[in-house]
Write an enzyme that holds these catalytic residues in place. Sequence first.
Site, PDB file in Angstrom:
ATOM      1  N   ASP A 407      10.384  21.041 -14.303  1.00  0.00           N
ATOM      2  CA  ASP A 407       9.229  21.914 -14.480  1.00  0.00           C
ATOM      3  C   ASP A 407       9.741  23.336 -14.731  1.00  0.00           C
ATOM      4  OD1 ASP A 407       6.575  22.675 -14.546  1.00  0.00           O
ATOM      5  OD2 ASP A 407       6.324  22.708 -12.374  1.00  0.00           O
ATOM      6  N   GLU A 410      10.371  26.245 -19.641  1.00  0.00           N
ATOM      7  CA  GLU A 410      10.103  26.822 -20.970  1.00  0.00           C
ATOM      8  C   GLU A 410      11.180  27.817 -21.441  1.00  0.00           C
ATOM      9  OE1 GLU A 410       6.917  24.803 -19.400  1.00  0.00           O
ATOM     10  OE2 GLU A 410       7.756  26.601 -18.507  1.00  0.00           O
ATOM     11  N   ASP A 484      -0.619  22.105 -16.684  1.00  0.00           N
ATOM     12  CA  ASP A 484      -1.578  22.505 -15.649  1.00  0.00           C
ATOM     13  C   ASP A 484      -3.006  22.492 -16.162  1.00  0.00           C
ATOM     14  OD1 ASP A 484       0.602  22.834 -14.018  1.00  0.00           O
ATOM     15  OD2 ASP A 484       0.665  25.013 -14.214  1.00  0.00           O
TER      16      ASP A 484
END
Length: 787
Positions: A407, A410, A484
């Site tokens: 997670d 990015e 999300d």
Amino acid sequence: MLEDTSFAIQPEQDDKTQETHRIDIGNMHTFSHTEHVFSFHCDTGIVKIRFYREDIVRIAFNPFGETSLSTSVAVVKEPEKVDASVHETEEEVTLTSAKLTVVLQKRPFRVRIYDNHGRLLVAEGKKGMAFTYQGEVCCFKMMDEADHFYGFGEKTGFLDKRGETMTMWNTDVYAPHNPETDPLYQSHPYFMTVRNGSAHGIFFDNTYKTTFDFQTATDEYCFSAEGGAIDYYVFAGPTPKDVLEQYTDLTGRMPLPPKWALGYHQSRYSYETEQEVREIAQTFIEKDIPLDVIYLDIHYMNGYRVFTFDRNRFPNPKQLIADLKQKGIRVVPIVDPGVKEDPEYVIYQEGIRHDYFCKYIEGNVYFGEVWPGKSAFPDFTNKKVRKWWGEKHQFYTDLGIEGIWNDMNEPSVFNETKTMDVKVIHDNDGDPKTHRELHNVYGFMMGEATYKGMKKLLNGKRPFLLTRAGFSGIQRYAAVWTGDNRSFWEHLQMSLPMCMNLGLSGVAFCGPDVGGFAHNTNGELLTRWMQVGAFTPYFRNHCAIGFRRQEPWAFGEKYERIIKKYIRLRYQWLPHLYTLFAEAHETGAPVMRPLFFEYPDDENTYNLYDEFLVGANVLIAPIMTPSTTRRVAYFPKGNWVDYWTGEVLEGGQYHLISADLETLPIFIKQGSAIALGDVKRSTEMPDEHRTVHIYKANGGKATYVLYDDDGQTFSYEKGDYLRMYIEVEYGENSVHIVTKSEGTYQPSWKLSFAIHHATEQTKVTIDGNEQNAIFDPHQRILLIQSE
């Protein structure tokens, strides 16, 4: 204050000088070719063209230097040796392979590409390839009125992206994912065009921030990048399946996942203690609800330090993991890239000592604020760093862990830009590049490091990796969830086209947070979403801290009973789903498919976003609005059998269908088959039975493929698998089945056949032998146990 400095006399901004001025590629002057590469010398640079296959051609142009034919990390295919003829006239140069014709207009230089039937795929008109002196590159193509556009990876909105502008720049988006929310966590600069029943594709291999504009003009579209080169591949099709096979041949296909990864996954941000995890697992067992995975979010760590456990919260993680595995439940922990700045923390120590962290050109380490506080970030573009990071996962594998959840990759940073400073320099294996150029591949490279490290450490077992960020080709390493989302009905609706377009972008193993991550869900929404989740490739229920819990029993017995039914149904359908994952591994075809993928000639399917196919012949038409028990569904050509009632609906038209809260509308195409297995508590329990359900037609032939292997190792790569081809010939009162198998795998299950819409007089032969059958008059099913 600035009035007293030279700032006071800075020149005023002249709007005219700031206006972006695009320079066209200009005219072609000469061309040359080596054995396989064609070079076209134009006013502003050299265009290079190479056939990668007879049906794939690459076109590259760098106006700022040498036009290189190196590739990004997305591309794994080496170009094949393709025989191509050359024909030149005063106005044009034509390159022809067996399946593609590339026509290069000389003045100005423009590209047209046709398939071997003369069908125009892509063409340039008044505008072609161009650039700006600020470093932007752009490529314009003509747009036909009949064009529909799909793919682009992870995007909100409807299925067909015509009329939209989309940006590729991996971004952490916690704000609600609305139709205008763009960009998101993944960047896939690839799309498929469907025009009048035929398809072709384009992959723009550029890792900078890229934009795809199908909105500004009605007769042209443009793909552009903030830097780098124009470098794109055209895939000839002519079917959507062909395009995806071609694209995934170029960028790679997913390995077969472990079977446990296809079961039901339960998650929360966070299950905060060992005791809570044990209680969750025990409740699933006591309620006899199947479960394969429980996730550990960031609270399992010591101060959010990766490769640690908080021993106050989790005093004996090894025992916990062993005890759960004995019950058929695996534990998957989250691992983020941010490494806490802590001189007493061994991961940080090693990263600093060995120069493994991202740095500025001046040599100072880049630090950003994430969950652990001030953190450094491994430079995954360096193979030494990838090797180091992969090896660090021994911390997890020594505890018995076989799956990892990446997670925040990015990478997400808690600042105004949401990410790393674009001025950071990445080593890039000795070819330094800025983060501005490599941002979009950071999560991809972390995924590669994690997957390869886990694969090596697991000694032949298949690892499972889930990632939030990625680039084209991420399917080689990881499953993808859509980030999300919210507990809104609109987000349930939006999850279908998001997952279908991810599948069309090569990512067959994908799904949303079922139930919604943030906000408060309710019993009806959770139930309807779990029904859909049972048939999405990746099936995980996940929700955020501070919001209502959404375990299957969270809203009382009424909803729990229905949710349990659909989780159990997921396990019953695993043989069919696993066969589709094998197909994705072999051909790139997605598990979850938009209807146009199988019916590209049917224009009613082109923007049909609220239904989907599981494989070629199973149609799911879910209810996705509150207090609703009826909906209109479209059925493509053929007859479709209601899975629950046996009612036959004629295709090529819309039907009003009824579905109370207990019912997810499922339809099987008549004449096809599905393989179902046992309902079980976990994939650790072997199937004793496997039943191929054949939905009888009154005539014609059909073939069904059933795939199986051990579900745990890579021995399938050496031929240890079972692929059974089941050919069925239908007569009015007969069904003739011929089976043929390949591979060395010997399954534990016994095979049965169930013939739906049969009569007591229906004769069944299997491999030429007439079968004794048991007839169920209520369901009109013939049951046959094969030898």
